[in-house]
Write a protein that holds these residues in place. Structure first.
Motif, PDB file in Angstrom:
ATOM      1  N   ASP A 220      -8.158  -8.723   0.564  1.00 59.14           N
ATOM      2  CA  ASP A 220      -7.149  -8.616  -0.497  1.00 59.14           C
ATOM      3  C   ASP A 220      -5.790  -9.118  -0.035  1.00 59.14           C
ATOM      4  OD1 ASP A 220      -5.684  -7.975  -2.710  1.00 59.14           O
ATOM      5  OD2 ASP A 220      -5.900  -5.802  -2.513  1.00 59.14           O
ATOM      6  N   GLY A 223      -3.258  -7.442  -4.269  1.00 59.51           N
ATOM      7  CA  GLY A 223      -3.049  -6.143  -4.915  1.00 59.51           C
ATOM      8  C   GLY A 223      -2.984  -6.285  -6.422  1.00 59.51           C
ATOM      9  N   SER A 227      -7.019  -6.607  -7.887  1.00 68.39           N
ATOM     10  CA  SER A 227      -7.665  -5.685  -6.955  1.00 68.39           C
ATOM     11  C   SER A 227      -8.289  -4.510  -7.689  1.00 68.39           C
ATOM     12  CB  SER A 227      -6.658  -5.203  -5.910  1.00 68.39           C
ATOM     13  OG  SER A 227      -6.187  -6.313  -5.180  1.00 68.39           O
ATOM     14  N   ILE A 242      -6.828  -4.951   3.515  1.00 70.60           N
ATOM     15  CA  ILE A 242      -5.547  -5.145   2.835  1.00 70.60           C
ATOM     16  C   ILE A 242      -4.656  -5.990   3.731  1.00 70.60           C
ATOM     17  CG2 ILE A 242      -3.603  -4.078   1.650  1.00 70.60           C
ATOM     18  CD1 ILE A 242      -6.195  -3.263   0.402  1.00 70.60           C
ATOM     19  N   CYS A 243      -4.600  -7.261   3.393  1.00 70.69           N
ATOM     20  CA  CYS A 243      -3.826  -8.205   4.194  1.00 70.69           C
ATOM     21  C   CYS A 243      -2.441  -8.381   3.604  1.00 70.69           C
ATOM     22  CB  CYS A 243      -4.560  -9.537   4.223  1.00 70.69           C
ATOM     23  SG  CYS A 243      -3.724 -10.793   5.166  1.00 70.69           S
ATOM     24  N   GLY A 244      -2.338  -8.293   2.297  1.00 72.02           N
ATOM     25  CA  GLY A 244      -1.055  -8.466   1.632  1.00 72.02           C
ATOM     26  C   GLY A 244      -1.158  -7.958   0.215  1.00 72.02           C
ATOM     27  N   ALA A 245      -0.008  -7.904  -0.441  1.00 71.64           N
ATOM     28  CA  ALA A 245       0.025  -7.408  -1.811  1.00 71.64           C
ATOM     29  C   ALA A 245       1.089  -8.218  -2.546  1.00 71.64           C
ATOM     30  CB  ALA A 245       0.318  -5.911  -1.823  1.00 71.64           C
ATOM     31  N   VAL A 248       2.863  -7.439  -5.839  1.00 72.75           N
ATOM     32  CA  VAL A 248       3.795  -6.329  -6.025  1.00 72.75           C
ATOM     33  C   VAL A 248       5.027  -6.407  -5.131  1.00 72.75           C
ATOM     34  CG1 VAL A 248       1.942  -4.819  -6.808  1.00 72.75           C
ATOM     35  CG2 VAL A 248       2.606  -4.767  -4.406  1.00 72.75           C
ATOM     36  N   TYR A 249       5.090  -7.405  -4.243  1.00 68.51           N
ATOM     37  CA  TYR A 249       6.235  -7.475  -3.318  1.00 68.51           C
ATOM     38  C   TYR A 249       7.572  -7.540  -4.046  1.00 68.51           C
ATOM     39  CZ  TYR A 249       3.237  -8.362   0.743  1.00 68.51           C
ATOM     40  OH  TYR A 249       2.316  -8.270   1.756  1.00 68.51           O
ATOM     41  N   PRO A 255       5.011   0.126  -7.955  1.00 64.92           N
ATOM     42  CA  PRO A 255       3.992  -0.315  -8.911  1.00 64.92           C
ATOM     43  C   PRO A 255       2.832   0.672  -9.041  1.00 64.92           C
ATOM     44  CG  PRO A 255       3.824  -1.542  -6.864  1.00 64.92           C
ATOM     45  CD  PRO A 255       5.013  -0.658  -6.718  1.00 64.92           C
ATOM     46  N   SER A 257      -1.274   1.318 -10.182  1.00 66.48           N
ATOM     47  CA  SER A 257      -2.586   0.694 -10.312  1.00 66.48           C
ATOM     48  C   SER A 257      -3.554   1.807 -10.667  1.00 66.48           C
ATOM     49  CB  SER A 257      -3.028   0.070  -8.992  1.00 66.48           C
ATOM     50  OG  SER A 257      -2.055  -0.790  -8.477  1.00 66.48           O
ATOM     51  N   GLY A 273      -5.221  -1.412   5.855  1.00 64.65           N
ATOM     52  CA  GLY A 273      -4.135  -2.359   5.972  1.00 64.65           C
ATOM     53  C   GLY A 273      -3.986  -2.800   7.423  1.00 64.65           C
ATOM     54  N   PHE A 274      -3.452  -3.988   7.621  1.00 70.75           N
ATOM     55  CA  PHE A 274      -3.267  -4.440   9.002  1.00 70.75           C
ATOM     56  C   PHE A 274      -2.210  -5.528   9.060  1.00 70.75           C
ATOM     57  CE2 PHE A 274      -5.150  -8.740   9.697  1.00 70.75           C
ATOM     58  CZ  PHE A 274      -5.564  -8.989   8.395  1.00 70.75           C
ATOM     59  N   ILE A 275      -1.680  -5.747  10.246  1.00 69.55           N
ATOM     60  CA  ILE A 275      -0.996  -6.997  10.542  1.00 69.55           C
ATOM     61  C   ILE A 275      -1.633  -7.559  11.793  1.00 69.55           C
ATOM     62  CG2 ILE A 275       1.234  -6.640   9.427  1.00 69.55           C
ATOM     63  CD1 ILE A 275       2.298  -5.836  12.213  1.00 69.55           C
TER      64      ILE A 275
END
Lengths: 332, 332
Positions: A220, A223, A227, A242-245, A248-249, A255, A257, A273-275
């Motif tokens: 993803d 988001g 999603s 969860i790589c990014g959203a 909704v940034y 936001p 959902s 989630g991760f970086i």
């Protein structure tokens, strides 16, 4: 003449050019012992930079006001008083949006333009490729025969995720925002199916059709409602990366959902989630694998290259309009 | 005289007594070779049964209409033609809501009322205890000194989660719906802090105050706005264990919450749904540890015992009103 781009003020919602300030100084930079002088060649613009423009707690500290913005940059060493670097070397690193700058060399990686085009070290062989490879493998734990959905599929990370998943034997479905991008997914990147979220009236049903055996992995990048639609199709023990959203940034309100919790508990599913820096100890291994696949032409990439230092802010802003195909790069 | 409770129709929203049908048959059950005759002694009512009453895809198949409802039951063997069981044995298993029933013994576990009260095999030594222990350890991976928030903290699972976390050296915050429950958390179960979500005007701020170092683990039994508030307080690498979502089980529309994805990506956080049977290979080890702690009086439990077979549906419905403290059990 040195040009710099500073953060002038923090965006509310979507970033605009007025958030940035251009400064030009009629000066010449000099270096001391141990330092090198760098000239920017390629500058990477990435959605995650939006987070650093806000003054909010995140995995990386916010940019400071009236200071240069930073991102991934490929630069040429034009003078060196550091034994590790020679004039003419190219390096990759987190550097300022500035035409020339001085560095002590820390955190810079030498890159070889003869092995792969220089710009790929910002993309498929750089952070975006590593993000795709490590997010997919470390969290997704893909198995041949499984089904994966990738959102933001024509983006820099998404297009690599889908290709790796194909190499590993998965059924790959991409979601993107134009018919042109969907075509690219299927022809160039070998995705099995594509869904254009801008023309599709029922994304949930489209996913159900494209993934008759359900969704085992969802990578993803976006988001939001896309999603939400994927959630209705996940299988037992699904992994959602969860790589990014990006959707909704730019929202100024928190936001909303659909509630994910009932879907996760019903399916014993995981959402993580991760970086990419979480997996720094695996960079070497991952980069070698990516370079091998690139050399074997199993891995294709797309860049959107914008020309000119002055266009960096516009290129960044265009990311949120989906104007890029693949990695968005500014050539200086 | 055999009494049975059937599923008469599927609830929309909150379950009511009219979803159930009582059937009384003036008959005597007989057993064949290999079978045993069981008399129900204690019946467990659990929030997850609400899911089985709906005709929706889930981790366990839905109950069939006009068939007996099932749940965890402690029963006495009152006749046996099965060499593994003797008259007078007590067993635990997934059985029908029926005063007497015939079984071939498959899936039944003998339980010893001299080692621990029989009802604990439905609670702290049964599925609820295992759910608490395995969810916390397998997903939460708790470390001494970390902070955990538990929602539904005075419930059967939540109260055990908090106590195990205290044994393991964590800072433990419980969220529950009455002052009486909060008092119970702090006095009987040793929680460090409690938040009454019904009287608290700002749960987010209350969590921030109770968890000055942020939240490392969130054991979530409820979902909804309480879980939204926790998200604002999670730390990097937080683990969110989705055990249940009782606040949304009775919603007829797909419930909305704040988008979790930005919180997960910002914090490299994990959210994982589970059911206890995912960890079946660890039941033995977990039950031994729980029994040891129970014997050492490190683990306290609370039961709400309702009397009478006819009250099973009411006891079940009362779960959604938060009328139970700890494990809700019906004594036949």
């Amino acid at each position: 003449m040195i040009k710099t781009i500073l953060l002038n003020n923090r965006p509310e919602g979507k970033p605009t050019v007025s958030n940035f300030e251009f400064v030009t100084k009629d000066t010449t930079l000099t270096i001391s012992e141990g330092e090198i002088l760098l000239e920017a060649v390629y500058v990477s613009v990435d959605p995650y930079l939006r987070g650093r423009m806000s003054d909010a707690k995140s995995y990386v500290p916010p940019f400071e006001l009236n200071q240069p913005v930073q991102s991934g940059v490929i630069a040429k060493v034009i003078a060196s008083k550091n034994s590790k670097f020679t004039e003419g070397d190219f390096v990759s690193g987190l550097l300022a949006w500035q035409t020339q700058q001085v560095s002590n060399g820390e955190g810079l990686l030498k890159v070889d333009g003869s092995k792969a085009p220089l710009s790929t070290y910002l993309g498929v062989l750089g952070m975006t490729g590593l993000t795709a490879y490590l997010g997919l493998n470390e969290i997704g734990k893909p198995k041949a025969g499984e089904t994966i959905v990738v959102s933001g599929a024509a983006g820099a990370v998404g297009s690599v995720v889908g290709q790796i998943a194909k190499i590993l034997g998965l059924h790959v479905i991409g979601i993107a925002g134009t018919d042109e991008k969907i075509e690219l997914l299927k022809t160039k990147f070998g995705f099995d199916a594509g869904i254009n979220y801008n023309t599709c009236t029922d994304i949930n049903a489209a996913i159900k059709k494209a993934a008759p055996n359900g969704v085992d992995i969802y990578f993803d990048n976006v988001g939001g409602p896309i999603s939400d639609a994927v959630l209705f199709n996940i299988n037992r023990f699904a992994r959602i990366i969860i790589c990014g959203a990006i959707s909704v940034y730019n929202k100024t309100e928190t936001p909303k959902s659909i509630s994910v919790q009932p879907f996760l508990v019903k399916n014993s599913a995981l959402m993580q989630g991760f970086i990419v820096s979480n997996y720094a100890e695996k960079f070497q291994e991952a980069m070698q694998q990516l370079a091998t696949w690139l050399g074997e032409e199993k891995l294709k990439y797309t860049e959107t290259v914008v020309e000119g230092f002055d266009n960096i802010p516009n290129a960044f802003i265009d990311l949120f309009e989906g104007k890029n195909k693949g990695k968005m790069i500014v050539k200086i």
